[in-house]
Design an enzyme around this catalytic site. Structure first.
Site, mmCIF file in Angstrom:
data_model
loop_
_atom_site.group_PDB
_atom_site.id
_atom_site.type_symbol
_atom_site.label_atom_id
_atom_site.label_comp_id
_atom_site.label_asym_id
_atom_site.label_seq_id
_atom_site.Cartn_x
_atom_site.Cartn_y
_atom_site.Cartn_z
ATOM 1 N N CYS A 1 32.486 29.288 55.057
ATOM 2 C CA CYS A 1 33.848 28.771 54.961
ATOM 3 C C CYS A 1 34.067 27.697 56.021
ATOM 4 O O CYS A 1 33.681 27.872 57.176
ATOM 5 C CB CYS A 1 34.842 29.917 55.179
ATOM 6 S SG CYS A 1 36.569 29.449 54.935
ATOM 7 N N HIS B 1 37.062 32.919 46.080
ATOM 8 C CA HIS B 1 37.079 32.533 47.506
ATOM 9 C C HIS B 1 38.314 31.669 47.794
ATOM 10 O O HIS B 1 38.985 31.859 48.817
ATOM 11 C CB HIS B 1 35.783 31.778 47.850
ATOM 12 C CG HIS B 1 35.676 31.269 49.259
ATOM 13 N ND1 HIS B 1 34.726 31.709 50.145
ATOM 14 C CD2 HIS B 1 36.391 30.322 49.923
ATOM 15 C CE1 HIS B 1 34.880 31.077 51.310
ATOM 16 N NE2 HIS B 1 35.877 30.226 51.198
ATOM 17 N N GLU B 2 38.616 30.751 46.850
ATOM 18 C CA GLU B 2 39.766 29.853 47.063
ATOM 19 C C GLU B 2 41.090 30.578 46.905
ATOM 20 O O GLU B 2 42.012 30.395 47.710
ATOM 21 C CB GLU B 2 39.697 28.660 46.106
ATOM 22 C CG GLU B 2 38.460 27.790 46.272
ATOM 23 C CD GLU B 2 38.117 27.506 47.721
ATOM 24 O OE1 GLU B 2 36.922 27.506 48.045
ATOM 25 O OE2 GLU B 2 39.038 27.321 48.549
ATOM 26 N N HIS C 1 42.048 32.400 49.894
ATOM 27 C CA HIS C 1 42.656 31.567 50.939
ATOM 28 C C HIS C 1 44.168 31.455 50.748
ATOM 29 O O HIS C 1 44.928 31.406 51.717
ATOM 30 C CB HIS C 1 42.073 30.143 50.926
ATOM 31 C CG HIS C 1 40.826 29.964 51.736
ATOM 32 N ND1 HIS C 1 40.741 30.247 53.087
ATOM 33 C CD2 HIS C 1 39.600 29.494 51.388
ATOM 34 C CE1 HIS C 1 39.521 29.985 53.523
ATOM 35 N NE2 HIS C 1 38.814 29.518 52.512
HETATM 36 O O1 5LI Z 1 37.225 27.556 50.916
HETATM 37 C C1 5LI Z 1 36.333 26.691 50.823
HETATM 38 N N1 5LI Z 1 35.527 26.399 51.834
HETATM 39 O O2 5LI Z 1 35.721 27.045 52.976
HETATM 40 C C2 5LI Z 1 34.510 25.361 51.745
HETATM 41 C C3 5LI Z 1 33.173 25.779 52.339
HETATM 42 N N2 5LI Z 1 32.612 26.948 51.665
HETATM 43 C C4 5LI Z 1 32.038 26.817 50.456
HETATM 44 O O3 5LI Z 1 32.049 25.782 49.843
HETATM 45 C C5 5LI Z 1 31.407 28.050 49.929
HETATM 46 C C6 5LI Z 1 30.124 28.391 50.342
HETATM 47 C C7 5LI Z 1 29.527 29.532 49.841
HETATM 48 C C8 5LI Z 1 30.178 30.358 48.940
HETATM 49 C C9 5LI Z 1 31.447 30.001 48.524
HETATM 50 CL CL1 5LI Z 1 32.261 31.002 47.413
HETATM 51 C C10 5LI Z 1 32.065 28.846 49.010
HETATM 52 CL CL2 5LI Z 1 33.668 28.434 48.537
HETATM 53 NI NI NI Z 2 36.768 28.852 52.633
#
Ligand code: 5LI
Ligand code: NI
EC number: 3.5.1.88
Length: 184
Positions: free
Chosen positions: A111, A154-155, A158
């Site tokens: 993240c 994941h988003e 947030h």
């Molecule tokens: O919230 C977004 N970020 O923090 C951007 C950086 N992380 C990634 O792109 C990312 C990396 C691995 C697994 C997932 Cl699921 C994601 Cl989302």
């Molecule tokens: Ni993230």
């Protein structure tokens, strides 16, 4: 353009807040932010631009990560070669269905708002149905599976004040709940 200095880091309360729902029509500032967030993802996935501006790669970005506590996130999920699996800005997203089967990425998650590597499996629903509005306020529905499903969860986390490591088993980070598959 959004740079790493604009990314809010873990410890800032905005990352633990429930972001505000957006009403339509969106104002110009919110529309500009949506485009800036998507532009960041495109830049972060371009080796030259990422190198030039020292951007960490991202496949998603949620508005709270740039200090805006609103229900909006940008997604840019690449597939094999230069295929794009998912490119969308989602507003007021709701997960309306999620599978009993869970999935976790073999390499764990990272993240932009968390400056340390936190090893461990992040179990999430393998399939989700998400209802959201696009930037024009049109109701949309996405049915996603595997990697894109993981990213959108994941988003959406947030937007609800959750970070990926909240889901890692503290005592056994690489333990797997039953009915959870590993995605390589
Ligand atoms: O919230 C977004 N970020 O923090 C951007 C950086 N992380 C990634 O792109 C990312 C990396 C691995 C697994 C997932 Cl699921 C994601 Cl989302
Ligand atoms: Ni993230």
């Amino acid at each position: 353009m959004i740079l790493m200095k604009d990314i809010v880091r873990d410890g800032d309360p905005v990352l633990r807040a429930t972001a505000q729902q957006l009403d339509f029509p969106l104002n110009d500032e919110t529309k500009q932010l949506a485009h800036d967030m998507m532009e960041f993802l495109v830049n972060s996935q371009d080796p030259k631009i990422a190198e030039k501006h020292q951007l960490r790669a991202g496949v998603g970005l949620a508005a709270p990560q740039v200090g805006q506590s609103i229900q909006m996130a940008a997604l840019l999920v690449p597939g094999e070669d230069d295929e794009i699996l998912l490119q969308e800005v989602i507003v007021n997203p709701k997960i309306t269905r999620s599978s009993v089967r869970q999935a976790a990425l073999a390499e764990g998650e990272g993240c932009l708002s968390v400056d340390r590597d936190i090893p461990g499996y992040v179990p999430r629903a393998d399939k989700v149905t998400v209802r959201y509005q696009n930037l024009d306020g049109e109701e949309k529905e996405l049915k996603l599976k595997d990697y894109p499903a993981i990213v959108i969860q994941h988003e959406i986390d947030h937007l609800n004040g959750h970070l990926f490591y909240d889901h890692i088993n503290q005592t056994e980070p690489f333990s797997l709940p039953k009915n959870t598959i590993i995605l390589s």
